[in-house]
Design a protein around this motif. Structure first.
Motif, mmCIF file in Angstrom:
data_model
loop_
_atom_site.group_PDB
_atom_site.id
_atom_site.type_symbol
_atom_site.label_atom_id
_atom_site.label_comp_id
_atom_site.label_asym_id
_atom_site.label_seq_id
_atom_site.Cartn_x
_atom_site.Cartn_y
_atom_site.Cartn_z
ATOM 1 N N LYS A 77 -15.079 5.421 15.775
ATOM 2 C CA LYS A 77 -15.782 6.018 14.690
ATOM 3 C C LYS A 77 -16.897 7.033 15.232
ATOM 4 O O LYS A 77 -17.451 7.867 14.857
ATOM 5 C CB LYS A 77 -16.116 5.463 13.492
ATOM 6 C CG LYS A 77 -16.238 6.079 11.989
ATOM 7 C CD LYS A 77 -16.315 5.058 11.106
ATOM 8 C CE LYS A 77 -15.055 4.486 10.839
ATOM 9 N NZ LYS A 77 -15.079 3.736 9.261
ATOM 10 N N THR B 158 -3.228 2.225 10.577
ATOM 11 C CA THR B 158 -4.331 2.453 9.793
ATOM 12 C C THR B 158 -4.883 0.991 9.597
ATOM 13 O O THR B 158 -6.140 0.952 9.889
ATOM 14 C CB THR B 158 -4.098 3.393 8.450
ATOM 15 O OG1 THR B 158 -3.664 4.841 9.033
ATOM 16 C CG2 THR B 158 -5.277 3.360 7.716
ATOM 17 N N GLY C 284 -12.956 -0.432 13.961
ATOM 18 C CA GLY C 284 -13.849 0.710 13.456
ATOM 19 C C GLY C 284 -13.663 2.024 14.178
ATOM 20 O O GLY C 284 -14.534 2.792 14.719
ATOM 21 N N CYS C 285 -12.353 2.405 14.112
ATOM 22 C CA CYS C 285 -11.688 3.615 14.761
ATOM 23 C C CYS C 285 -11.393 4.491 13.609
ATOM 24 O O CYS C 285 -11.327 4.015 12.491
ATOM 25 C CB CYS C 285 -10.744 3.247 15.568
ATOM 26 S SG CYS C 285 -11.329 2.382 17.138
ATOM 27 N N VAL C 286 -11.047 5.916 13.919
ATOM 28 C CA VAL C 286 -10.557 6.629 12.934
ATOM 29 C C VAL C 286 -9.222 7.250 13.615
ATOM 30 O O VAL C 286 -9.037 7.285 14.947
ATOM 31 C CB VAL C 286 -11.342 7.918 12.644
ATOM 32 C CG1 VAL C 286 -12.734 7.255 11.831
ATOM 33 C CG2 VAL C 286 -12.040 8.521 13.951
ATOM 34 N N LYS D 78 -8.547 0.713 11.131
ATOM 35 C CA LYS D 78 -10.144 0.370 10.221
ATOM 36 C C LYS D 78 -10.804 -0.900 10.962
ATOM 37 O O LYS D 78 -12.038 -1.047 10.905
ATOM 38 C CB LYS D 78 -9.695 0.162 8.878
ATOM 39 C CG LYS D 78 -8.976 1.176 8.325
ATOM 40 C CD LYS D 78 -10.210 2.485 7.560
ATOM 41 C CE LYS D 78 -9.446 3.379 7.021
ATOM 42 N NZ LYS D 78 -10.081 4.917 7.535
ATOM 43 N N GLU D 79 -9.973 -2.070 11.148
ATOM 44 C CA GLU D 79 -10.491 -3.263 11.657
ATOM 45 C C GLU D 79 -11.131 -3.216 13.021
ATOM 46 O O GLU D 79 -12.286 -3.689 13.410
ATOM 47 C CB GLU D 79 -9.539 -4.299 12.112
ATOM 48 C CG GLU D 79 -8.973 -4.831 10.595
ATOM 49 C CD GLU D 79 -7.610 -5.666 11.046
ATOM 50 O OE1 GLU D 79 -7.158 -5.949 12.119
ATOM 51 O OE2 GLU D 79 -6.822 -6.147 10.032
#
Length: 184
Positions: free
Chosen positions: A90, A57, A64-66, A61-62
């Motif tokens: 994302k 996780t 820019g994804c989910v 986040k770094e």
């Protein structure tokens, strides 16, 4: 006389089947090689997926994804998968529909007794064929983790593993992290 392949009514069987799967009420349902199955993962299965999610996780986040277990479509096939975990940009995840495997950065499947061979063979082949860059197989039956990379029409060209649970497994760039597999 109408034949089995007469689409004069404008109904494409692949589209109709995938539409029905998307719009039924119920749990996680997927189509693997034309066979529809509803999944009800056990808690130890969910724990394995959560262990991976927790570790990736911060990097996700770094980037820019989910992470999630959203629908993956395989156009021109009778396949519609719901992976145990996938990482996607994302902006693509906001579209509301299914993604294609090549739009993900990582797909994780965790085996269960009922689907182990499907995850090991069938889904691995399809993920490679449809360009999923990284496929991580957490095999709870064999207590191993294998990372597949280098997708192509004939399968993955790079295989790292199988590694016994407890062995760190390196996720290559864009992740660049080592997974602790001891809690799987």
């Amino acid at each position: 006389m109408t034949t089995a392949h007469d689409y004069s009514y404008g109904i494409d069987p692949e589209h109709a089947l995938k539409y029905a799967i998307q719009h039924h009420s119920g749990g996680r349902t997927e189509i693997v090689e034309g066979v529809i199955s509803t999944m009800a993962p056990s808690w130890d299965h969910e724990n394995a997926a959560e262990e991976i999610r927790d570790q990736i996780t911060p990097r996700v986040k770094e980037l820019g994804c989910v992470t999630g277990s959203g629908n993956l479509d395989f156009p021109k096939s009778s396949n519609w998968y719901v992976p145990d975990l996938a990482v996607a940009p994302k902006e693509l995840a906001r579209g509301g529909g299914a993604l294609l495997p090549d739009q993900t950065l990582l797909i994780v499947e965790v085996t269960s007794e009922s689907n182990a061979e499907t995850d090991r063979v069938v889904q691995r082949k399809r993920y490679a064929e449809y360009g999923a860059p990284l496929y991580l197989l957490v095999d709870r039956m064999d207590k191993t983790v294998t990372l597949f990379a280098g997708p192509g029409r004939l399968g993955y060209t790079e295989v790292d593993g199988p590694h016994p649970f407890g062995t760190p497994v390196r996720l290559p760039e864009p992740f660049g992290i080592d997974l602790d597999t001891s809690g799987l």
